[in-house]
Structures are given as structure tokens and as C-alpha cells.
Scaffold this motif. Structure first.
Motif, PDB file in Angstrom:
ATOM      1  N   SER A   1       0.813  -1.260  -0.161  1.00  0.00           N
ATOM      2  CA  SER A   1      -0.121  -0.055  -0.212  1.00  0.00           C
ATOM      3  C   SER A   1       0.800   1.316   0.026  1.00  0.00           C
ATOM      4  O   SER A   1       2.024   1.235   0.294  1.00  0.00           O
ATOM      5  CB  SER A   1      -0.841  -0.113   1.276  1.00  0.00           C
ATOM      6  N   GLN A   2       0.229   2.365  -0.302  1.00  0.00           N
ATOM      7  CA  GLN A   2       1.133   3.449  -0.539  1.00  0.00           C
ATOM      8  C   GLN A   2       0.676   4.691   0.549  1.00  0.00           C
ATOM      9  O   GLN A   2       1.586   5.631   0.641  1.00  0.00           O
ATOM     10  CB  GLN A   2       0.593   4.392  -1.838  1.00  0.00           C
ATOM     11  N   SER A   3      -0.130   4.407   1.843  1.00  0.00           N
ATOM     12  CA  SER A   3      -0.222   5.277   2.571  1.00  0.00           C
ATOM     13  C   SER A   3      -0.730   4.500   3.842  1.00  0.00           C
ATOM     14  O   SER A   3      -1.316   3.188   3.668  1.00  0.00           O
ATOM     15  CB  SER A   3      -1.319   6.487   2.148  1.00  0.00           C
ATOM     16  N   TYR A   4      -0.750   5.262   5.183  1.00  0.00           N
ATOM     17  CA  TYR A   4      -1.175   4.636   6.170  1.00  0.00           C
ATOM     18  C   TYR A   4      -2.800   4.565   6.328  1.00  0.00           C
ATOM     19  O   TYR A   4      -3.186   3.401   6.704  1.00  0.00           O
ATOM     20  CB  TYR A   4      -0.862   5.616   7.331  1.00  0.00           C
ATOM     21  N   SER A   5      -3.618   5.524   5.583  1.00  0.00           N
ATOM     22  CA  SER A   5      -4.775   5.287   5.695  1.00  0.00           C
ATOM     23  C   SER A   5      -5.249   4.184   4.726  1.00  0.00           C
ATOM     24  O   SER A   5      -6.284   3.646   4.847  1.00  0.00           O
ATOM     25  CB  SER A   5      -5.431   6.724   5.171  1.00  0.00           C
ATOM     26  N   GLU A   6      -4.715   4.028   3.567  1.00  0.00           N
ATOM     27  CA  GLU A   6      -4.939   3.023   2.768  1.00  0.00           C
ATOM     28  C   GLU A   6      -4.704   1.491   3.446  1.00  0.00           C
ATOM     29  O   GLU A   6      -5.508   0.582   3.187  1.00  0.00           O
ATOM     30  CB  GLU A   6      -3.934   2.960   1.337  1.00  0.00           C
ATOM     31  N   ALA A   7      -3.630   1.436   4.072  1.00  0.00           N
ATOM     32  CA  ALA A   7      -3.352   0.327   4.726  1.00  0.00           C
ATOM     33  C   ALA A   7      -4.489  -0.037   5.698  1.00  0.00           C
ATOM     34  O   ALA A   7      -4.830  -1.368   5.893  1.00  0.00           O
ATOM     35  CB  ALA A   7      -1.850   0.495   5.409  1.00  0.00           C
ATOM     36  N   LEU A   8      -4.833   0.946   6.512  1.00  0.00           N
ATOM     37  CA  LEU A   8      -5.875   0.601   7.453  1.00  0.00           C
ATOM     38  C   LEU A   8      -7.139   0.205   6.789  1.00  0.00           C
ATOM     39  O   LEU A   8      -7.841  -0.638   7.381  1.00  0.00           O
ATOM     40  CB  LEU A   8      -6.071   1.827   8.398  1.00  0.00           C
ATOM     41  N   ASN A   9      -7.471   0.842   5.815  1.00  0.00           N
ATOM     42  CA  ASN A   9      -8.756   0.151   5.073  1.00  0.00           C
ATOM     43  C   ASN A   9      -8.751  -1.024   4.495  1.00  0.00           C
ATOM     44  O   ASN A   9      -9.623  -1.968   4.492  1.00  0.00           O
ATOM     45  CB  ASN A   9      -8.903   1.637   3.897  1.00  0.00           C
ATOM     46  N   ILE A  10      -7.255  -1.515   3.918  1.00  0.00           N
ATOM     47  CA  ILE A  10      -7.180  -2.786   3.805  1.00  0.00           C
ATOM     48  C   ILE A  10      -7.543  -3.665   4.933  1.00  0.00           C
ATOM     49  O   ILE A  10      -7.932  -4.520   4.751  1.00  0.00           O
ATOM     50  CB  ILE A  10      -5.759  -3.094   2.997  1.00  0.00           C
ATOM     51  N   VAL A  11      -6.545  -3.529   6.174  1.00  0.00           N
ATOM     52  CA  VAL A  11      -6.935  -4.356   7.289  1.00  0.00           C
ATOM     53  C   VAL A  11      -8.493  -4.538   7.541  1.00  0.00           C
ATOM     54  O   VAL A  11      -8.839  -5.657   7.896  1.00  0.00           O
ATOM     55  CB  VAL A  11      -6.404  -3.635   8.363  1.00  0.00           C
ATOM     56  N   SER A  12      -8.990  -3.320   7.400  1.00  0.00           N
ATOM     57  CA  SER A  12     -10.490  -3.280   7.780  1.00  0.00           C
ATOM     58  C   SER A  12     -11.336  -4.240   6.984  1.00  0.00           C
ATOM     59  O   SER A  12     -12.558  -4.506   6.969  1.00  0.00           O
ATOM     60  CB  SER A  12     -11.045  -1.901   7.924  1.00  0.00           C
ATOM     61  N   GLU A  13     -10.825  -4.315   5.784  1.00  0.00           N
ATOM     62  CA  GLU A  13     -11.499  -5.587   4.806  1.00  0.00           C
ATOM     63  C   GLU A  13     -11.618  -7.087   5.121  1.00  0.00           C
ATOM     64  O   GLU A  13     -12.179  -7.736   5.167  1.00  0.00           O
ATOM     65  CB  GLU A  13     -10.722  -5.503   3.598  1.00  0.00           C
ATOM     66  N   TYR A  14     -10.655  -7.265   6.290  1.00  0.00           N
ATOM     67  CA  TYR A  14     -10.202  -8.491   6.699  1.00  0.00           C
ATOM     68  C   TYR A  14     -10.792  -8.794   7.997  1.00  0.00           C
ATOM     69  O   TYR A  14     -11.014  -9.859   8.298  1.00  0.00           O
ATOM     70  CB  TYR A  14      -8.551  -8.973   6.286  1.00  0.00           C
ATOM     71  N   VAL A  15     -10.543  -7.823   9.079  1.00  0.00           N
ATOM     72  CA  VAL A  15     -11.030  -7.805  10.229  1.00  0.00           C
ATOM     73  C   VAL A  15     -12.025  -6.892  10.571  1.00  0.00           C
ATOM     74  O   VAL A  15     -11.912  -5.605   9.772  1.00  0.00           O
ATOM     75  CB  VAL A  15      -9.873  -7.692  11.423  1.00  0.00           C
ATOM     76  N   GLU A  16     -12.878  -6.722  11.348  1.00  0.00           N
ATOM     77  CA  GLU A  16     -13.993  -5.885  11.651  1.00  0.00           C
ATOM     78  C   GLU A  16     -13.351  -4.945  12.516  1.00  0.00           C
ATOM     79  O   GLU A  16     -13.239  -5.090  13.643  1.00  0.00           O
ATOM     80  CB  GLU A  16     -15.163  -6.536  12.217  1.00  0.00           C
ATOM     81  N   THR A  17     -13.312  -3.645  11.973  1.00  0.00           N
ATOM     82  CA  THR A  17     -12.705  -2.418  12.866  1.00  0.00           C
ATOM     83  C   THR A  17     -13.755  -1.428  12.654  1.00  0.00           C
ATOM     84  O   THR A  17     -14.859  -1.450  11.977  1.00  0.00           O
ATOM     85  CB  THR A  17     -11.425  -2.115  12.348  1.00  0.00           C
ATOM     86  N   GLU A  18     -13.535  -0.218  13.521  1.00  0.00           N
ATOM     87  CA  GLU A  18     -14.213   1.032  13.193  1.00  0.00           C
ATOM     88  C   GLU A  18     -14.307   1.513  11.661  1.00  0.00           C
ATOM     89  O   GLU A  18     -15.494   2.286  11.368  1.00  0.00           O
ATOM     90  CB  GLU A  18     -13.858   2.309  14.087  1.00  0.00           C
ATOM     91  N   LEU A  19     -13.294   1.228  10.965  1.00  0.00           N
ATOM     92  CA  LEU A  19     -13.501   1.564   9.572  1.00  0.00           C
ATOM     93  C   LEU A  19     -14.249   0.665   8.601  1.00  0.00           C
ATOM     94  O   LEU A  19     -14.452   0.829   7.394  1.00  0.00           O
ATOM     95  CB  LEU A  19     -11.989   1.633   8.977  1.00  0.00           C
ATOM     96  N   SER A  20     -14.570  -0.616   9.192  1.00  0.00           N
ATOM     97  CA  SER A  20     -15.302  -1.904   8.517  1.00  0.00           C
ATOM     98  C   SER A  20     -16.472  -1.150   7.900  1.00  0.00           C
ATOM     99  O   SER A  20     -17.347  -0.558   8.698  1.00  0.00           O
ATOM    100  CB  SER A  20     -15.530  -3.083   8.955  1.00  0.00           C
ATOM    101  N   PRO A  21     -17.009  -1.201   6.650  1.00  0.00           N
ATOM    102  CA  PRO A  21     -18.447  -0.878   6.363  1.00  0.00           C
ATOM    103  C   PRO A  21     -19.549  -1.666   7.097  1.00  0.00           C
ATOM    104  O   PRO A  21     -19.493  -2.735   7.482  1.00  0.00           O
ATOM    105  CB  PRO A  21     -18.475  -1.358   4.819  1.00  0.00           C
TER     106      PRO A  21
END
Length: 239
Positions: free
Chosen positions: A207-227
Motif C-alpha cells: 500500500s501507498q499510505s497509512y490510511s490505505e493500509a488501515l482500510n485494507i486491514v478493515s476488509e479482513y477484520v472488523e474494525t471501526e472502519l469496516s463498512p
């Protein structure tokens, strides 16, 4: 008629990393139909070349004198992109339609050909690709099933059986993306999703940025950023 079934493979890279926990010296890296999309042309070419050596028809080895023998003209294996995966595709030419019992007999025979007949020989033929070698399996010792041409059912069943995401809190983390990634990876592995853990780590690392990386993590585990999942429809709702 067409019958689809899963396609898997063992991948042996040109330069294996023997320290990689996901790599096995004798079985390489396991691949499923989604992984094999990148090698679709090479696998397709290998199958066509192999079946050309025996005219491609698996029914020539069917020796029962029954209605299946009378109705089925030919049954030729191939591969096809189906449901966003590379799948095995059996192309069956018929003189007359098969009833359910005859379809079951045909599928049982083809399963035998994939496991102990033609498929056993094919998986021993190395398929060279740019970055390594593939051994492709038309049969698996678990979850194997030949399905008649119902493409939507494959994806529907996949959605029904999708593993539940582990939960992980992001609030209060120290902002170190590799620490977050490591925690998420452990949660996935503990949930029996080691393949997802590897896929996530590869994507986060690229990934190219911290925010992009967080969004990727949130695709695999349920976080505050998960839809938030869409609410289920009542049976009376319009489609």
C-alpha cells in the motif's frame, strides 16, 4: 451441458523462500481458482495440449453398456473463468437429455477420471510459467463437486459460507501500521484463515499510505472502519 468443479494447484517458484511458513518444499504454495486467474492462459494451453494426445474424450474409457453410454456422445475436460475463478469445465455433448440418475452416474465416473484416471496423470505434468512451475489438480480430496452449469450458485454458496471476520479495535493503537497488521494477521490465523492473513499482509505491505493500509486491514477484520453490512430484506420486499 457443462459441469464445473474446483481447480487447485501447487506452485513452485523459481526462487523459493524456504523460511516462508506458507511454503512447503514438497507441495509448494497452495493455490485456488482465484490465484490461478493469473496463469489462466498457461493452464488452458496445457490442458488442450494434453487432451489432444487422446482426442480429449473421457467417455472412450467408459465401458458400461447403459443409458449413459447411449446418450452421452463425448465428455471433454477444459478450464474456464467462471465466477471470477479459474475452474474445471467438463463439456458434455448429448444425443438425448440425461435424467437426474444418469447425471449422477456420469458425475461419479468423471470424478473417478479426475482423481485416478486422466486427472491423476495431468497433475504430474509440470506447467511452466514465467515465475515458476504449476501442478494443477482437477480433483480434491475435500469439497469436490461437479455442478451443472449454474454459475450464480457458485458465488451464492461462497457468500453463504464466507468466514466471519474477527473483531479488532483500532482506537488506541499506536499508529504503527506493522503492529496493527501483525495483530490482525494473528487474529485471522487463530480463526483458521491463514490464506487471508497472507493476502492481507501482501496488500498492506504494497500500500501507498497509512490510511490505505488501515482500510485494507478493515476488509479482513472488523474494525471501526469496516463498512456497516446492508440490512437484510424482508421476504415481502420487492427485488
Amino acid at each position: 451441458m457443462k459441469f464445473y468443479s474446483p481447480l487447485t494447484a501447487d506452485f513452485f517458484p523459481n526462487e523459493p523462500d524456504y523460511e516462508d511458513e506458507f511454503y512447503d518444499e514438497y507441495e509448494g504454495y497452495p493455490m485456488d481458482g482465484h490465484d490461478l486467474l493469473q496463469y489462466a492462459d498457461a493452464v488452458d494451453e496445457a490442458v488442450k495440449k494434453d487432451i489432444a494426445d487422446f482426442n480429449g474424450d473421457l467417455m472412450q474409457y467408459y465401458h458400461e453398456d447403459d443409458s449413459v453410454r447411449h446418450k452421452v456422445v463425448s465428455a471433454v475436460p477444459s478450464v474456464e473463468i467462471h465466477g471470477n475463478k479459474l475452474c474445471s469445465c467438463l463439456n458434455v455433448e448429448l444425443r438425448e437429455p440425461l435424467n437426474e440418475g444418469e447425471q449422477a452416474v456420469l458425475c461419479d465416473y468423471i470424478s473417478g477420471q479426475y482423481s485416478d484416471g486422466w486427472g491423476e496423470g495431468f497433475e504430474q505434468r509440470d506447467i511452466r510459467v514465467e515465475d515458476g512451475t504449476l501442478a494443477v489438480h482437477f480433483w480434491q480430496d475435500h469439497d469436490f463437486e461437479l455442478k451443472r452449469d449454474v454459475p450464480d450458485m457458485t458465488e451464492f454458496n461462497k457468500l453463504l459460507n464466507r468466514p466471519k471476520k474477527p473483531k479488532m479495535q483500532l482506537i488506541g493503537q499506536d499508529g504503527n501500521i506493522f503492529a496493527i497488521m501483525g495483530r490482525a494477521s494473528r487474529l485471522l490465523k487463530n480463526a483458521g484463515q491463514s490464506d487471508k492473513a497472507k493476502e492481507m499482509c501482501d496488500r498492506v505491505t504494497a500500500s501507498q499510505s497509512y490510511s490505505e493500509a488501515l482500510n485494507i486491514v478493515s476488509e479482513y477484520v472488523e474494525t471501526e472502519l469496516s463498512p456497516t453490512p446492508a440490512p437484510k430484506r424482508d421476504r415481502g420486499d420487492a427485488r
